[in-house]
Design a protein around this motif. Structure first.
Motif, PDB file in Angstrom:
ATOM      1  N   THR A  47       1.415  -1.577  -0.054  1.00  0.00           N
ATOM      2  CA  THR A  47      -0.376  -0.163  -0.011  1.00  0.00           C
ATOM      3  C   THR A  47       1.221   1.582  -0.124  1.00  0.00           C
ATOM      4  OG1 THR A  47      -1.842  -0.937   1.076  1.00  0.00           O
ATOM      5  CG2 THR A  47      -1.772   1.057   1.360  1.00  0.00           C
ATOM      6  N   LEU A  48       0.869   2.050  -1.150  1.00  0.00           N
ATOM      7  CA  LEU A  48       1.446   3.125  -0.873  1.00  0.00           C
ATOM      8  C   LEU A  48       0.778   4.069  -1.882  1.00  0.00           C
ATOM      9  CD1 LEU A  48       2.305   3.022  -4.464  1.00  0.00           C
ATOM     10  CD2 LEU A  48       3.990   1.580  -3.785  1.00  0.00           C
ATOM     11  N   GLY A  49       1.225   5.664  -1.714  1.00  0.00           N
ATOM     12  CA  GLY A  49       0.368   6.360  -2.653  1.00  0.00           C
ATOM     13  C   GLY A  49       1.018   7.707  -2.446  1.00  0.00           C
ATOM     14  N   VAL A  50       0.330   9.252  -3.076  1.00  0.00           N
ATOM     15  CA  VAL A  50       0.517  10.649  -2.437  1.00  0.00           C
ATOM     16  C   VAL A  50       0.431  11.502  -1.977  1.00  0.00           C
ATOM     17  CG1 VAL A  50       1.189  12.071  -5.041  1.00  0.00           C
ATOM     18  CG2 VAL A  50       1.751   9.881  -5.635  1.00  0.00           C
ATOM     19  N   GLN A  51       0.720  11.925  -1.441  1.00  0.00           N
ATOM     20  CA  GLN A  51       0.115  13.646  -0.534  1.00  0.00           C
ATOM     21  C   GLN A  51       0.650  13.862  -0.987  1.00  0.00           C
ATOM     22  OE1 GLN A  51       0.786  11.974   3.086  1.00  0.00           O
ATOM     23  NE2 GLN A  51      -0.228  14.482   4.128  1.00  0.00           N
ATOM     24  N   ILE A  52      -0.058  15.448  -0.941  1.00  0.00           N
ATOM     25  CA  ILE A  52       0.283  16.629  -1.513  1.00  0.00           C
ATOM     26  C   ILE A  52      -0.262  17.495  -0.548  1.00  0.00           C
ATOM     27  CG2 ILE A  52       0.162  18.091  -3.461  1.00  0.00           C
ATOM     28  CD1 ILE A  52       0.786  16.389  -5.762  1.00  0.00           C
ATOM     29  N   ARG A  53       0.029  19.025  -0.171  1.00  0.00           N
ATOM     30  CA  ARG A  53      -0.286  19.866   0.137  1.00  0.00           C
ATOM     31  C   ARG A  53       0.173  21.163  -0.275  1.00  0.00           C
ATOM     32  NH1 ARG A  53       2.410  19.440   5.730  1.00  0.00           N
ATOM     33  NH2 ARG A  53       4.676  18.579   4.417  1.00  0.00           N
ATOM     34  N   HIS A  54      -1.320  21.772  -0.407  1.00  0.00           N
ATOM     35  CA  HIS A  54      -1.406  22.674  -1.332  1.00  0.00           C
ATOM     36  C   HIS A  54      -2.218  23.678  -1.130  1.00  0.00           C
ATOM     37  CE1 HIS A  54      -1.906  25.278  -5.535  1.00  0.00           C
ATOM     38  NE2 HIS A  54      -0.328  24.820  -5.393  1.00  0.00           N
ATOM     39  N   GLU A  55      -2.523  25.025  -1.438  1.00  0.00           N
ATOM     40  CA  GLU A  55      -3.412  26.252  -1.344  1.00  0.00           C
ATOM     41  C   GLU A  55      -4.614  26.638  -1.973  1.00  0.00           C
ATOM     42  OE1 GLU A  55      -2.025  29.937  -0.792  1.00  0.00           O
ATOM     43  OE2 GLU A  55      -0.460  29.337   0.207  1.00  0.00           O
ATOM     44  N   ASN A  56      -4.619  25.427  -2.890  1.00  0.00           N
ATOM     45  CA  ASN A  56      -5.738  25.034  -4.052  1.00  0.00           C
ATOM     46  C   ASN A  56      -6.248  24.128  -4.099  1.00  0.00           C
ATOM     47  OD1 ASN A  56      -6.922  24.514  -6.803  1.00  0.00           O
ATOM     48  ND2 ASN A  56      -6.861  27.127  -6.852  1.00  0.00           N
ATOM     49  N   VAL A  57      -7.248  23.624  -3.558  1.00  0.00           N
ATOM     50  CA  VAL A  57      -7.181  22.104  -3.937  1.00  0.00           C
ATOM     51  C   VAL A  57      -7.496  21.306  -4.556  1.00  0.00           C
ATOM     52  CG1 VAL A  57      -9.903  22.438  -4.013  1.00  0.00           C
ATOM     53  CG2 VAL A  57      -9.137  20.479  -2.737  1.00  0.00           C
ATOM     54  N   GLU A  59      -6.091  22.096  -7.115  1.00  0.00           N
ATOM     55  CA  GLU A  59      -4.856  21.976  -8.066  1.00  0.00           C
ATOM     56  C   GLU A  59      -3.466  20.553  -7.506  1.00  0.00           C
ATOM     57  OE1 GLU A  59      -2.149  25.169  -8.787  1.00  0.00           O
ATOM     58  OE2 GLU A  59      -3.784  26.390  -9.142  1.00  0.00           O
ATOM     59  N   ALA A  60      -4.398  21.036  -5.976  1.00  0.00           N
ATOM     60  CA  ALA A  60      -3.500  19.472  -5.362  1.00  0.00           C
ATOM     61  C   ALA A  60      -4.060  18.194  -5.704  1.00  0.00           C
ATOM     62  CB  ALA A  60      -3.864  19.879  -3.590  1.00  0.00           C
ATOM     63  N   GLN A  61      -5.451  18.066  -5.878  1.00  0.00           N
ATOM     64  CA  GLN A  61      -6.289  16.879  -6.343  1.00  0.00           C
ATOM     65  C   GLN A  61      -5.595  16.403  -8.101  1.00  0.00           C
ATOM     66  OE1 GLN A  61     -10.128  17.044  -6.162  1.00  0.00           O
ATOM     67  NE2 GLN A  61     -10.806  15.213  -7.025  1.00  0.00           N
ATOM     68  N   ASN A  62      -5.385  17.616  -9.017  1.00  0.00           N
ATOM     69  CA  ASN A  62      -5.194  16.933 -10.131  1.00  0.00           C
ATOM     70  C   ASN A  62      -3.904  16.494 -10.115  1.00  0.00           C
ATOM     71  OD1 ASN A  62      -7.589  18.303 -11.459  1.00  0.00           O
ATOM     72  ND2 ASN A  62      -6.869  19.920 -11.638  1.00  0.00           N
ATOM     73  N   LYS A  67       0.447  11.766 -11.110  1.00  0.00           N
ATOM     74  CA  LYS A  67       0.706  11.124 -10.312  1.00  0.00           C
ATOM     75  C   LYS A  67       0.807   9.631  -9.808  1.00  0.00           C
ATOM     76  CE  LYS A  67       3.860  14.388  -7.860  1.00  0.00           C
ATOM     77  NZ  LYS A  67       4.839  15.180  -7.399  1.00  0.00           N
ATOM     78  N   ILE A  68      -0.963   9.432  -9.052  1.00  0.00           N
ATOM     79  CA  ILE A  68      -1.762   7.939  -9.235  1.00  0.00           C
ATOM     80  C   ILE A  68      -1.116   7.703 -10.848  1.00  0.00           C
ATOM     81  CG2 ILE A  68      -3.198   6.696  -8.647  1.00  0.00           C
ATOM     82  CD1 ILE A  68      -1.720   7.318  -6.367  1.00  0.00           C
ATOM     83  N   LYS A  69      -2.069   7.921 -11.393  1.00  0.00           N
ATOM     84  CA  LYS A  69      -2.244   7.165 -12.698  1.00  0.00           C
ATOM     85  C   LYS A  69      -0.813   7.151 -13.727  1.00  0.00           C
ATOM     86  CE  LYS A  69      -3.439   8.494 -17.639  1.00  0.00           C
ATOM     87  NZ  LYS A  69      -3.871   9.752 -19.035  1.00  0.00           N
TER      88      LYS A  69
END
Length: 156
Positions: A47-57, A59-62, A67-69
């Protein structure tokens, strides 16, 4: 008289022996125990993945989705069937923090996790390395298991 006493003693012993035999014949013996054996794992779950913090939700989700793709495509290119790569978690939450000017700003934490199953346990390291090369930055766990445990259970 001595003979009678001996006869009574013999009869009493015989009766006692018979009663004891009947008593033992009707009793039950219960045995409990545990056994332990070890078998080799033949399946690995990562189980692995990506975590990003950003001011714009958005942009963070995209960014997380891209990266997951890329991770998914790279793992499939390794020969892992796409059915063995599943989204395990998707999280989005907001928190506030102060910037350098002392102003409060909202930060979004977006993460997505994949669980990858492989029948080749020796490929676990390569799967992890490939995922991190494609942008993974979180490893939540590696679990090894055996699919056929019947023989080991019987041995134990």
């Amino acid at each position: 008289m001595k003979t009678t006493r001996k006869l009574i003693a013999v009869l009493l012993c015989t009766v006692l022996c018979c009663l004891m035999a009947v008593s033992y014949a009707e009793s039950e013996i219960t045995v409990n125990g545990t056994g332990e054996t070890y078998i080799s794992a033949d399946t690995v779950y990562i189980t692995l993945g990506v975590q990003i913090r950003h001011e714009n939700v958005r942009e963070a989700q995209n960014s997380v989705n891209e990266k997951i793709k890329a991770i998914r495509e790279a793992i499939i290119a390794m020969g892992i069937p796409k059915e063995d790569i599943n989204t395990d978690q998707l999280n989005i939450y907001m928190y506030s923090e102060m910037n350098d000017a002392g102003e409060e700003k909202n930060i979004y934490n977006v993460s997505s996790m994949l669980t990858i199953r492989s029948d080749d346990v020796t490929a676990a390291g390569t799967i992890i390395d490939t995922a991190f090369a494609e942008g993974a930055n979180t490893l939540n766990g590696v679990q090894f298991s055996a699919t056929d445990t019947v023989e080991a259970e019987n041995e134990a």
